[in-house]
Design a protein around this motif. Structure first.
Motif, PDB file in Angstrom:
ATOM      1  N   ASP A  95       0.864  -1.182   0.000  1.00  0.00           N
ATOM      2  CA  ASP A  95       0.000   0.000   0.000  1.00  0.00           C
ATOM      3  C   ASP A  95       0.902   1.233   0.000  1.00  0.00           C
ATOM      4  O   ASP A  95       1.508   1.575   1.012  1.00  0.00           O
ATOM      5  CB  ASP A  95      -0.889  -0.020   1.256  1.00  0.00           C
ATOM      6  N   PRO A  96       1.020   1.919  -1.165  1.00  0.00           N
ATOM      7  CA  PRO A  96       1.957   3.046  -1.279  1.00  0.00           C
ATOM      8  C   PRO A  96       1.673   4.166  -0.273  1.00  0.00           C
ATOM      9  O   PRO A  96       2.558   4.961   0.034  1.00  0.00           O
ATOM     10  CB  PRO A  96       1.758   3.538  -2.707  1.00  0.00           C
ATOM     11  N   ASP A  97       0.447   4.209   0.277  1.00  0.00           N
ATOM     12  CA  ASP A  97       0.149   5.259   1.257  1.00  0.00           C
ATOM     13  C   ASP A  97       0.648   4.921   2.659  1.00  0.00           C
ATOM     14  O   ASP A  97       0.512   5.715   3.579  1.00  0.00           O
ATOM     15  CB  ASP A  97      -1.366   5.493   1.328  1.00  0.00           C
ATOM     16  N   ARG A  98       1.150   3.716   2.809  1.00  0.00           N
ATOM     17  CA  ARG A  98       1.615   3.302   4.135  1.00  0.00           C
ATOM     18  C   ARG A  98       3.071   2.906   4.090  1.00  0.00           C
ATOM     19  O   ARG A  98       3.552   2.442   3.071  1.00  0.00           O
ATOM     20  CB  ARG A  98       0.843   2.052   4.589  1.00  0.00           C
ATOM     21  N   ASP A  99       3.749   3.018   5.210  1.00  0.00           N
ATOM     22  CA  ASP A  99       5.145   2.582   5.257  1.00  0.00           C
ATOM     23  C   ASP A  99       5.259   1.071   5.420  1.00  0.00           C
ATOM     24  O   ASP A  99       6.258   0.466   5.103  1.00  0.00           O
ATOM     25  CB  ASP A  99       5.871   3.247   6.432  1.00  0.00           C
ATOM     26  N   ARG A 100       4.178   0.471   5.939  1.00  0.00           N
ATOM     27  CA  ARG A 100       4.235  -0.941   6.306  1.00  0.00           C
ATOM     28  C   ARG A 100       4.607  -1.843   5.125  1.00  0.00           C
ATOM     29  O   ARG A 100       4.074  -1.705   4.036  1.00  0.00           O
ATOM     30  CB  ARG A 100       2.853  -1.341   6.829  1.00  0.00           C
ATOM     31  N   GLY A 101       5.557  -2.765   5.367  1.00  0.00           N
ATOM     32  CA  GLY A 101       5.876  -3.776   4.357  1.00  0.00           C
ATOM     33  C   GLY A 101       6.612  -3.248   3.143  1.00  0.00           C
ATOM     34  O   GLY A 101       6.594  -3.842   2.080  1.00  0.00           O
ATOM     35  N   ARG A 102       7.292  -2.112   3.285  1.00  0.00           N
ATOM     36  CA  ARG A 102       8.035  -1.523   2.160  1.00  0.00           C
ATOM     37  C   ARG A 102       9.426  -2.140   2.087  1.00  0.00           C
ATOM     38  O   ARG A 102      10.087  -2.253   3.112  1.00  0.00           O
ATOM     39  CB  ARG A 102       8.212  -0.043   2.424  1.00  0.00           C
ATOM     40  N   GLY A 103       9.869  -2.512   0.908  1.00  0.00           N
ATOM     41  CA  GLY A 103      11.225  -3.034   0.747  1.00  0.00           C
ATOM     42  C   GLY A 103      11.202  -4.450   0.213  1.00  0.00           C
ATOM     43  O   GLY A 103      10.156  -5.095   0.169  1.00  0.00           O
ATOM     44  N   SER A 104      12.379  -4.916  -0.190  1.00  0.00           N
ATOM     45  CA  SER A 104      12.416  -6.248  -0.804  1.00  0.00           C
ATOM     46  C   SER A 104      13.284  -7.213   0.005  1.00  0.00           C
ATOM     47  O   SER A 104      13.771  -8.201  -0.512  1.00  0.00           O
ATOM     48  CB  SER A 104      12.924  -6.143  -2.237  1.00  0.00           C
ATOM     49  N   HIS A 105      13.460  -6.886   1.278  1.00  0.00           N
ATOM     50  CA  HIS A 105      14.251  -7.760   2.148  1.00  0.00           C
ATOM     51  C   HIS A 105      13.325  -8.587   3.026  1.00  0.00           C
ATOM     52  O   HIS A 105      12.326  -8.080   3.540  1.00  0.00           O
ATOM     53  CB  HIS A 105      15.171  -6.888   3.022  1.00  0.00           C
ATOM     54  N   ALA A 106      13.678  -9.878   3.171  1.00  0.00           N
ATOM     55  CA  ALA A 106      12.909 -10.764   4.056  1.00  0.00           C
ATOM     56  C   ALA A 106      13.861 -11.397   5.062  1.00  0.00           C
ATOM     57  O   ALA A 106      15.015 -11.686   4.741  1.00  0.00           O
ATOM     58  CB  ALA A 106      12.227 -11.857   3.246  1.00  0.00           C
ATOM     59  N   VAL A 107      13.368 -11.590   6.264  1.00  0.00           N
ATOM     60  CA  VAL A 107      14.112 -12.339   7.282  1.00  0.00           C
ATOM     61  C   VAL A 107      13.406 -13.687   7.400  1.00  0.00           C
ATOM     62  O   VAL A 107      12.194 -13.734   7.617  1.00  0.00           O
ATOM     63  CB  VAL A 107      14.093 -11.595   8.635  1.00  0.00           C
ATOM     64  N   VAL A 108      14.157 -14.766   7.224  1.00  0.00           N
ATOM     65  CA  VAL A 108      13.532 -16.097   7.215  1.00  0.00           C
ATOM     66  C   VAL A 108      14.180 -16.970   8.285  1.00  0.00           C
ATOM     67  O   VAL A 108      15.408 -17.127   8.313  1.00  0.00           O
ATOM     68  CB  VAL A 108      13.672 -16.772   5.827  1.00  0.00           C
ATOM     69  N   VAL A 109      13.340 -17.524   9.145  1.00  0.00           N
ATOM     70  CA  VAL A 109      13.824 -18.420  10.195  1.00  0.00           C
ATOM     71  C   VAL A 109      14.047 -19.797   9.574  1.00  0.00           C
ATOM     72  O   VAL A 109      13.134 -20.366   8.964  1.00  0.00           O
ATOM     73  CB  VAL A 109      12.802 -18.492  11.353  1.00  0.00           C
ATOM     74  N   THR A 110      15.282 -20.343   9.726  1.00  0.00           N
ATOM     75  CA  THR A 110      15.646 -21.616   9.082  1.00  0.00           C
ATOM     76  C   THR A 110      16.199 -22.594  10.126  1.00  0.00           C
ATOM     77  O   THR A 110      16.674 -22.135  11.167  1.00  0.00           O
ATOM     78  CB  THR A 110      16.713 -21.394   7.994  1.00  0.00           C
ATOM     79  N   PRO A 111      16.228 -23.919   9.894  1.00  0.00           N
ATOM     80  CA  PRO A 111      15.792 -24.575   8.673  1.00  0.00           C
ATOM     81  C   PRO A 111      14.288 -24.478   8.509  1.00  0.00           C
ATOM     82  O   PRO A 111      13.546 -24.393   9.481  1.00  0.00           O
ATOM     83  CB  PRO A 111      16.233 -26.031   8.878  1.00  0.00           C
ATOM     84  N   THR A 112      13.877 -24.539   7.251  1.00  0.00           N
ATOM     85  CA  THR A 112      12.445 -24.455   6.972  1.00  0.00           C
ATOM     86  C   THR A 112      12.148 -25.093   5.621  1.00  0.00           C
ATOM     87  O   THR A 112      13.069 -25.545   4.920  1.00  0.00           O
ATOM     88  CB  THR A 112      11.978 -22.986   7.026  1.00  0.00           C
ATOM     89  N   TYR A 113      10.890 -25.138   5.289  1.00  0.00           N
ATOM     90  CA  TYR A 113      10.440 -25.608   3.979  1.00  0.00           C
ATOM     91  C   TYR A 113      11.072 -24.696   2.921  1.00  0.00           C
ATOM     92  O   TYR A 113      10.989 -23.466   3.038  1.00  0.00           O
ATOM     93  CB  TYR A 113       8.919 -25.500   3.968  1.00  0.00           C
ATOM     94  N   GLN A 114      11.705 -25.311   1.924  1.00  0.00           N
ATOM     95  CA  GLN A 114      12.580 -24.520   1.044  1.00  0.00           C
ATOM     96  C   GLN A 114      11.865 -23.353   0.356  1.00  0.00           C
ATOM     97  O   GLN A 114      12.474 -22.297   0.125  1.00  0.00           O
ATOM     98  CB  GLN A 114      13.222 -25.431  -0.011  1.00  0.00           C
TER      99      GLN A 114
END
Ligand SMILES: Cc1ncc(COP(=O)(O)O)c(C=O)c1O
Length: 372
Positions: A95-114
């Protein structure tokens, strides 16, 4: 853009078809179609294509959300895929009107389903936060250190595949707070959640930063329906649906028809039956693990992550020997970044599990006798 080969799927493809017994399936054994009405009427698309609004409202109610905060998908796989696309493939965020969830970086807890690391890696950048063996605990400080200003989403799978670790409510709430403080979302893949005897509240019920993905595959034993969903904030659902028009358009009509029955008055019976099978088989598997001097964290769900027996070079050596000598498929931990472990799935019918464990036990004994 590159996508890593899905190691586990390729391993299954190589061995599953010809082997006698599958001790690597991560869900409960499949239910018979004869338990359900199988006539959905005319075989058109599901209209509207994000799923029947009344049924969506009933599912959304489980999260304290509205119908338009749920989208039906072809399994959890598509639910995760679309959510990642919606969040990470647009620099503006959902949602361009909100800051929430902006960016293309993810933090992933591993090991996990690939899929939970490979897909965000294809569209963006991933920082992995490792669970520490042997208890596979999540250190919230490690999550805190991994989030960045451009982190759009923190990804966790609870109960976890492959370790069977069920992070407690305090840990999940802390992970949620870390994501929220950073204006990111917490995405929890909860496909194993209802195999727990005492399931935690789903992450999508925690607030504006929570997203839950799930399906009827693992806990209900209905993988063939290919029916799942995303539950979460409206802007996340809308961003995911923009991509869904280009993937599967609508969920499966059969899937929705049977899912409605499975989540209706039959639900208690199905889940009670499946949890009972999970408990019985977990005890049998735990006894086998002990008897062979192996180690695991007693899992929630029907997957355990067991140490490779002595006498084998690593998990690949062990699992290849087991499939070729005993015609039993296990999943090498190598495919989850842990070559000293193998994943065992014990959700199958009890007599098949017992036969499979006996065969694997013989392979271990033969190897050790050969080396004595
Ligand atoms: C954590 C996790 N998410 C998603 C999936 C895929 O499930 P579905 O059949 O719902 O697409 C799996 C399958 O093993 C899984 O382990």
């Amino acid at each position: 853009m590159q996508i890593a080969e899905f190691g586990l799927e390729r391993w299954f493809d190589e061995h599953e078809h010809d082997a006698d017994l599958m001790l690597a399936e991560s869900g409960i054994r499949s239910l018979d179609a004869s338990r359900f009405d199988l006539d959905p009427g005319r075989l058109g698309y599901v209209i509207p294509t994000d799923g029947d609004p009344e049924f969506r409202a009933a599912v959304a109610d489980r999260y304290g959300r509205d119908a338009d905060e749920v989208a039906f998908t072809c399994g959890t796989q598509e639910a995760n895929f679309l959510t990642f696309l919606g969040l990470l493939a647009s620099a503006d965020g959902p949602d361009p009107d909100r800051d929430r969830g902006r960016g293309s970086h993810a933090v992933v807890v591993t090991p996990t389903y690939q899929a939970l690391s490979a897909v965000p890696e294809a569209f963006g950048e991933v920082t992995r936060v490792p669970l520490e063996p042997p208890r596979w605990t999540l250190a919230p400080d490690a999550l805190r250190e991994a989030v960045r200003p451009d982190t759009a989403v923190v990804v966790i799978n609870n109960p976890n595949n492959p370790t069977g670790r069920y992070h407690g409510e305090a840990t999940i709430r802390e992970a949620y707070a870390i994501a929220a403080d950073n204006d990111a979302y917490l995405l929890c893949d909860e496909v194993y959640r209802l195999l727990a005897d005492d399931p935690l509240p789903p992450v999508a019920s925690l607030g504006d930063h929570g997203i839950s993905t799930t399906s009827l595959t693992k806990a209900y034993g209905l993988a063939g329906l290919r029916f799942g969903w995303i539950a979460g904030p409206r802007e996340v659902i809308e961003a995911a649906l923009r991509w869904k028009d280009y993937t599967t358009i609508s969920p499966s009509l059969f899937g929705q028809h049977v899912a409605r029955q499975a989540l209706g008055r039959r639900e208690d019976r199905i889940l009670t039956e499946n949890r009972r099978l999970a408990r019985t088989n977990r005890e049998i598997t735990a006894e086998w693990v002990d008897r062979h001097d192996l180690d695991w964290l007693p899992p929630v769900g029907v997957n355990g992550f067991v140490t490779v027996p002595e006498g084998f070079a690593d998990a690949m050596d062990f699992c290849r020997t087991v499939v070729s000598e005993a015609s039993v498929v296990l999943a090498p931990g190598t495919l989850f970044g842990h070559p000293d472990r193998f994943r065992i799935g014990f959700g199958l019918p009890t007599e098949d599990l017992e036969e499979g464990l006996a065969r694997v036990g013989r392979v271990i004994r033969d190897r050790n006798a050969g080396q004595a």
